[in-house]
Each structure stands twice: as structure tokens, then as C-alpha cells.
Design an enzyme around this catalytic site. Structure first.
Site, PDB file in Angstrom:
ATOM      1  N   HIS A  84       0.845  -1.187   0.000  1.00  0.00           N
ATOM      2  CA  HIS A  84       0.000   0.000   0.000  1.00  0.00           C
ATOM      3  C   HIS A  84       0.883   1.240   0.000  1.00  0.00           C
ATOM      4  CE1 HIS A  84      -3.675  -2.306   1.717  1.00  0.00           C
ATOM      5  NE2 HIS A  84      -3.607  -2.363   0.406  1.00  0.00           N
ATOM      6  N   LYS A 144       5.090   1.493   0.564  1.00  0.00           N
ATOM      7  CA  LYS A 144       5.957   1.303  -0.605  1.00  0.00           C
ATOM      8  C   LYS A 144       7.429   1.575  -0.265  1.00  0.00           C
ATOM      9  CE  LYS A 144       2.533   2.041  -4.293  1.00  0.00           C
ATOM     10  NZ  LYS A 144       1.791   0.901  -3.918  1.00  0.00           N
ATOM     11  N   THR A 150       1.741  -5.606  -8.263  1.00  0.00           N
ATOM     12  CA  THR A 150       0.701  -4.708  -8.741  1.00  0.00           C
ATOM     13  C   THR A 150       1.402  -3.537  -9.430  1.00  0.00           C
ATOM     14  OG1 THR A 150       0.652  -3.797  -6.492  1.00  0.00           O
ATOM     15  CG2 THR A 150      -1.112  -5.339  -7.086  1.00  0.00           C
ATOM     16  N   GLY A 151       0.660  -2.801 -10.247  1.00  0.00           N
ATOM     17  CA  GLY A 151       1.248  -1.832 -11.167  1.00  0.00           C
ATOM     18  C   GLY A 151       2.166  -0.778 -10.591  1.00  0.00           C
ATOM     19  N   THR A 152       1.667   0.016  -9.669  1.00  0.00           N
ATOM     20  CA  THR A 152       2.468   1.108  -9.126  1.00  0.00           C
ATOM     21  C   THR A 152       3.666   0.572  -8.350  1.00  0.00           C
ATOM     22  OG1 THR A 152       0.373   2.303  -8.873  1.00  0.00           O
ATOM     23  CG2 THR A 152       2.298   3.292  -7.863  1.00  0.00           C
ATOM     24  N   THR A 153       3.433  -0.456  -7.558  1.00  0.00           N
ATOM     25  CA  THR A 153       4.518  -1.064  -6.786  1.00  0.00           C
ATOM     26  C   THR A 153       5.572  -1.652  -7.712  1.00  0.00           C
ATOM     27  OG1 THR A 153       3.001  -1.555  -4.960  1.00  0.00           O
ATOM     28  CG2 THR A 153       5.072  -2.791  -5.021  1.00  0.00           C
ATOM     29  N   GLY A 204      -3.263  -1.815  -8.129  1.00  0.00           N
ATOM     30  CA  GLY A 204      -4.146  -2.558  -7.226  1.00  0.00           C
ATOM     31  C   GLY A 204      -5.592  -2.095  -7.230  1.00  0.00           C
ATOM     32  N   ASP A 227      -4.916  -6.244  -7.738  1.00  0.00           N
ATOM     33  CA  ASP A 227      -5.041  -7.225  -6.654  1.00  0.00           C
ATOM     34  C   ASP A 227      -5.784  -8.459  -7.160  1.00  0.00           C
ATOM     35  OD1 ASP A 227      -3.818  -5.488  -4.802  1.00  0.00           O
ATOM     36  OD2 ASP A 227      -5.737  -4.598  -4.238  1.00  0.00           O
ATOM     37  N   HIS A 235     -10.073   0.147  -2.085  1.00  0.00           N
ATOM     38  CA  HIS A 235     -10.229  -1.219  -2.598  1.00  0.00           C
ATOM     39  C   HIS A 235     -10.039  -2.270  -1.498  1.00  0.00           C
ATOM     40  CE1 HIS A 235      -5.975  -0.350  -2.796  1.00  0.00           C
ATOM     41  NE2 HIS A 235      -5.697  -1.620  -3.046  1.00  0.00           N
TER      42      HIS A 235
END
Length: 151
Positions: free
Chosen positions: A19, A23, A45-48, A66, A71, A98
Site C-alpha cells: 500500500h 511502498k 501490482t502496477g504502481t509497486t 491494485g 489485486d 479497494h
């Protein structure tokens, strides 16, 4: 429910999720464990995934973000036996839009009996286990038997 088994390979498929507030912590942990991580196949997940790949140079297959469904994409991979373990630094003190997806991801990881670390201490225990670099047989739901019982 009846059980069967599957074998986790020597080179694991590892999901990395964090989250927003966590990060930086996951990034620090990934940098500390980069040598071990590069022996495995990484998903995020994308941003991570974008952050970790950019900052570490590790090859990471990124899903979408996510909250946008990432997710759930990871959950689908888990249910297909394509993820062997998950490092998920989630934020237990702040709600996220989410939250139902987060709960579903953690639930599906439990259903399919994969190791999940939700904090640094647990991630360190997993990564210092000799099982990380061995084939490991785990029990999983016998979906064929489940289907046969229900149809």
C-alpha cells in the site's frame, strides 16, 4: 474439502505488493534482498512494480494498479497455481478504497495455501528459510473433486 498437492519450484513465483504508505518500506526490503530475489520470478501490482523495477533494476511483471484490478489479477494467478508466495506490506491502520479486493487477495492466498508475509519480520523469516530455494510440496484444494461434488 478434499486436498491434493502441488510442487513449488526451486525458482519461486513471488508477488510483491505494498500500500502507498508502505511502498518505501517494501522498496528498502527489496533492496536488502535483491540478490535472493533475482533468482526468482517476480510479479507486482502496477504502481509497486514500476517503483521497484525502476529503483532496483529487477525484472518484474507488473499487473495494473491494485485499486484498478491488480489485486484481483494477482488473486487469479494464485488460484491458477502461478504464484508461490506473496510479500504484501499492507496498511492495517488506514482504509483504502479497494479494501474488499485486499481482503479477497489475502483470502485467496490462504485458500491456496501459499506463504504470505504482511510485514518485514515475516518476510525476513520466509527469505531466511532454506525452503526458499528448494522444491516444496504444498497441500491445495482439490478443485476437480470440488467440482465433481457440486455438479
Amino acid at each position: 474439502m478434499q486436498k491434493t498437492t502441488r510442487t513449488m519450484p526451486t525458482h519461486k513465483n513471488i508477488a510483491l505488493v505494498a500500500h502507498d504508505h508502505f511502498k518505501p518500506e517494501l522498496l528498502r526490503w527489496v533492496k536488502e534482498n535483491k540478490e535472493k530475489l533475482q533468482k526468482h520470478f517476480l510479479y507486482a501490482t502496477g504502481t509497486t512494480g514500476s517503483l521497484l523495477s525502476k529503483e532496483t533494476g529487477l525484472a518484474i511483471k507488473s499487473m495494473i494498479s491494485g485499486p484498478m484490478g491488480g489485486d484481483q489479477q494477482l488473486g487469479a494467478l494464485i488460484s491458477e497455481g502461478k504464484i508461490d508466495m506473496m510479500i504484501f506490506f499492507w496498511d492495517p491502520l488506514n482504509a483504502v478504497p479497494h479494501d474488499p479486493d485486499v481482503k479477497a487477495l489475502l483470502r485467496i492466498a490462504s485458500v491456496w495455501n501459499i506463504p504470505v508475509a504482511t510485514n518485514r519480520a515475516t518476510a525476513n523469516f520466509l527469505f531466511n528459510s532454506s525452503l526458499l530455494e528448494e522444491e516444496v510440496i504444498i497441500e491445495i484444494p482439490d478443485y476437480e473433486a470440488y467440482l465433481a461434488e457440486r455438479t
